[in-house]
Scaffold this active site. Structure first.
Site, short mmCIF file in Angstrom:
data_model
loop_
_atom_site.label_atom_id
_atom_site.label_comp_id
_atom_site.label_asym_id
_atom_site.label_seq_id
_atom_site.Cartn_x
_atom_site.Cartn_y
_atom_site.Cartn_z
N HIS A 69 0.83 -1.22 0.00
CA HIS A 69 0.00 0.00 0.00
C HIS A 69 0.86 1.26 0.00
O HIS A 69 0.39 2.32 0.40
CB HIS A 69 -0.92 -0.01 1.22
CG HIS A 69 -1.87 -1.17 1.22
ND1 HIS A 69 -1.69 -2.30 1.98
CD2 HIS A 69 -3.00 -1.39 0.50
CE1 HIS A 69 -2.68 -3.16 1.75
NE2 HIS A 69 -3.48 -2.63 0.85
N HIS A 70 2.12 1.14 -0.44
CA HIS A 70 2.96 2.34 -0.43
C HIS A 70 2.42 3.41 -1.37
O HIS A 70 2.72 4.58 -1.25
CB HIS A 70 4.42 2.00 -0.77
CG HIS A 70 4.62 1.64 -2.21
ND1 HIS A 70 4.18 0.45 -2.72
CD2 HIS A 70 5.15 2.32 -3.25
CE1 HIS A 70 4.46 0.41 -4.02
NE2 HIS A 70 5.04 1.54 -4.35
N LYS B 105 6.52 -4.33 -10.76
CA LYS B 105 6.29 -3.94 -12.16
C LYS B 105 5.84 -2.47 -12.24
O LYS B 105 6.36 -1.70 -13.04
CB LYS B 105 5.19 -4.86 -12.69
CG LYS B 105 4.91 -4.79 -14.15
CD LYS B 105 3.63 -5.55 -14.52
CE LYS B 105 3.54 -6.97 -14.00
NZ LYS B 105 2.38 -7.68 -14.56
N ASP C 91 7.18 3.30 -13.35
CA ASP C 91 6.68 4.53 -12.74
C ASP C 91 5.17 4.70 -12.88
O ASP C 91 4.69 5.79 -13.23
CB ASP C 91 7.40 5.76 -13.33
CG ASP C 91 8.82 5.86 -12.83
OD1 ASP C 91 9.07 5.50 -11.66
OD2 ASP C 91 9.70 6.27 -13.61
N LYS D 105 -3.46 -8.62 -6.72
CA LYS D 105 -3.89 -9.61 -7.71
C LYS D 105 -5.02 -10.43 -7.11
O LYS D 105 -5.07 -10.65 -5.91
CB LYS D 105 -2.72 -10.52 -8.09
CG LYS D 105 -3.00 -11.49 -9.22
CD LYS D 105 -3.07 -10.82 -10.60
CE LYS D 105 -1.75 -10.64 -11.22
NZ LYS D 105 -1.64 -10.17 -12.55
N SER E 110 -3.73 0.62 -18.21
CA SER E 110 -4.76 0.65 -17.15
C SER E 110 -4.66 1.97 -16.38
O SER E 110 -5.68 2.55 -16.00
CB SER E 110 -4.54 -0.49 -16.17
OG SER E 110 -5.12 -1.69 -16.63
#
Ligand code: GLU
Length: 467
Positions: A63-64, A93, A98, A105, A360
């Protein structure tokens, strides 16, 4: 390698990269750990009236950055270890390219071919409901996407179910990979394969790197074998073929196609749509043992199916000079080491298949901004270019045809902008990890992990750890 050790595999690659960096062990352990994982079970009423218990998972690895992001797969191989491993790969990934998301997932343990369309719809809608009630989905929480065994249709059911429960302003941003009419973006379907193509093109354009593995630069004439002819595999080889590569082999779970003169990808796709299989395609030799095809002679092998395909067992027999990982986790660390020792180039999954999540990200931005890319400035750009061309015609006393004028001055539409953003992302990230590879005298996978650990580690360091 047993499937239950996939997360361990990812962490072994992480540890190898972490050894190059000076982070405290506790911080590295925190980055590696999967923050949350939820196992859902819910009933499915089948078309014949019987009831079946469905098992599903969602893992949020880090959750960074928020929201967390990653696909949902439908496969019998799904289990808790697999979703945790794949969620971790999403974290790394996203960092490599960036894209400002944490990794997640999900998976539903089903063989989708055994269910009717309406059963799949009920499974997807019920899973979405479960995700909402446990706060595992939302435009600012966790945003799923397609993965192995899912596509636009499932994403359409997800957004529709989500909106029915939470009809808020940004609800459409709860999932990506949607059909365009439901808030999707042009270019998302082909994005992962297109990114694979951009990544390979960038790698083979590097003179020194190609010299090291005994290949000429460029894609023209390079022979390619692809494993998996799903969305990622098909689009990867479609663009490689358009750029002049020769696709000599296609490996599917039920057999393979081989033709050393090249296989027409569009014709195979058409055949598949008509006959529901590629194996009866007449323009190539059918190979009974698909897995053995990984070992055939070729320049570029693109594993674009599932994890753990290249292992200590078969790696010694694999002859490809470039392994371009379209799938997530197709090569175990032992397999990787054998291939590397032979001097082949591995373009790793945690960089190469990032095109999907990159687009996405663009789709999510579109949903939050409520405007299609290009809508505000396309005409303005076009008119500006036109005025410039007209002024040049006056100054040079030369005329160009109306058709040419239209072609040269055409403004960028959504598809152009998405494609350009994707191309730039893949090129920039490749050069970034290739520089790190040279600097640390290592391989691209380790370099990509180094890049990811530095970016995620930096955030943890700066924000401190909440007491
Ligand atoms: N499932 C894809 C992946 O593994 C895409 C994830 C996404 O777009 O969130 O990268």
């Amino acid at each position: 390698m047993a499937e239950t050790h996939f997360f361990e595999q990812v962490n072994k690659n992480f540890d190898r990269a972490a050894a190059f960096l000076k982070y405290p062990k506790g911080l590295l352990d925190q980055i590696k750990a999967c923050n949350t994982v939820c196992h859902f079970t819910f009933p499915l009423k089948k078309d014949d009236g019987t009831i079946e218990t469905i098992h599903a998972w969602r893992a949020e690895h880090s959750h960074h950055k928020l929201p967390t992001k990653g696909g949902i797969r439908y496969s019998l191989m799904v289990n808790e270890d697999e979703v945790k491993a794949l969620a971790a790969l999403m974290t790394y990934k996203c960092a490599v390219v960036d894209v400002p998301f944490g990794g997640a997932k999900g998976g539903v343990k089903i063989d989708r071919s055994k269910y009717s369309e309406s059963e799949l719809e009920r499974i997807t809608r019920r899973f979405t409901f479960e995700l909402v009630s446990k706060r595992f989905i939302g435009p600012d929480i966790d945003v799923p996407a397609p993965d192995y065994g899912t596509g636009e249709q499932e994403m359409a059911w997800i957004v529709d179910t989500y909106k029915a429960i939470d009809p808020s302003l940004n609800a459409e941003g709860c999932v990506t990979g949607k059909p365009v009419g439901l808030g999707g973006i042009r270019g998302r379907t082909e994005a992962t394969g297109r990114g694979v193509y951009f990544g390979i093109r960038e790698a083979v354009s590097n003179k020194d790197d190609m010299k090291d593995i005994g290949l000429e630069t460029g894609l023209e004439g390079k022979t390619v074998i692809v494993q998996g002819f799903g969305n990622v595999g098909y689009h990867s080889v479609k663009y490689l073929q358009e750029a002049g590569a020769v696709i000599i082999g296609i490996i599917e779970y039920n057999g393979g196609l081989y033709n050393e003169k090249g296989i027409d990808i569009e014709a195979v796709d058409k055949h598949r749509k008509e006959h529901n299989t590629i194996i009866t395609y007449p323009g190539a030799k059918v190979i009974e043992n698909p897995k053995a095809m990984l070992e055939m002679e070729c320049d570029i092998l693109v594993p674009a199916a599932l994890e753990s395909q290249i292992t200590a067992e078969n790696a010694p027999r694999i002859k490809a000079k470039i392994i371009a990982e379209g799938a997530n986790g197709p090569t175990t660390q032992e397999g990787h080491d054998i291939i590397k020792k032979r001097g082949a180039l591995i373009i790793p999954d945690n960089y190469l298949n990032a095109g999907g999540v990159t687009v996405s990200y663009f789709e999510w931005l579109k949903n939050l901004s409520h405007v299609r890319f290009g809508r505000m400035d396309r005409r303005f750009e076009e008119n500006a270019a036109r005025r410039m061309l007209e002024a040049m015609m006056v100054l040079t006393d030369r005329r160009i045809t109306e058709d040419e004028l239209n072609r040269i001055s055409a403004g960028a539409d959504e598809r152009d902008i998405v494609d350009s953003g994707l191309e730039d992302t893949m090129i920039t990230a490749y050069n970034e990890i290739n520089e790190l590879r040279k600097f640390h005298d290592t391989d691209l996978r380790t370099a990509a992990f180094i890049s990811a650990i530095k970016k995620v580690g930096h955030i943890y360091e700066r924000m401190g750890i909440f007491p």
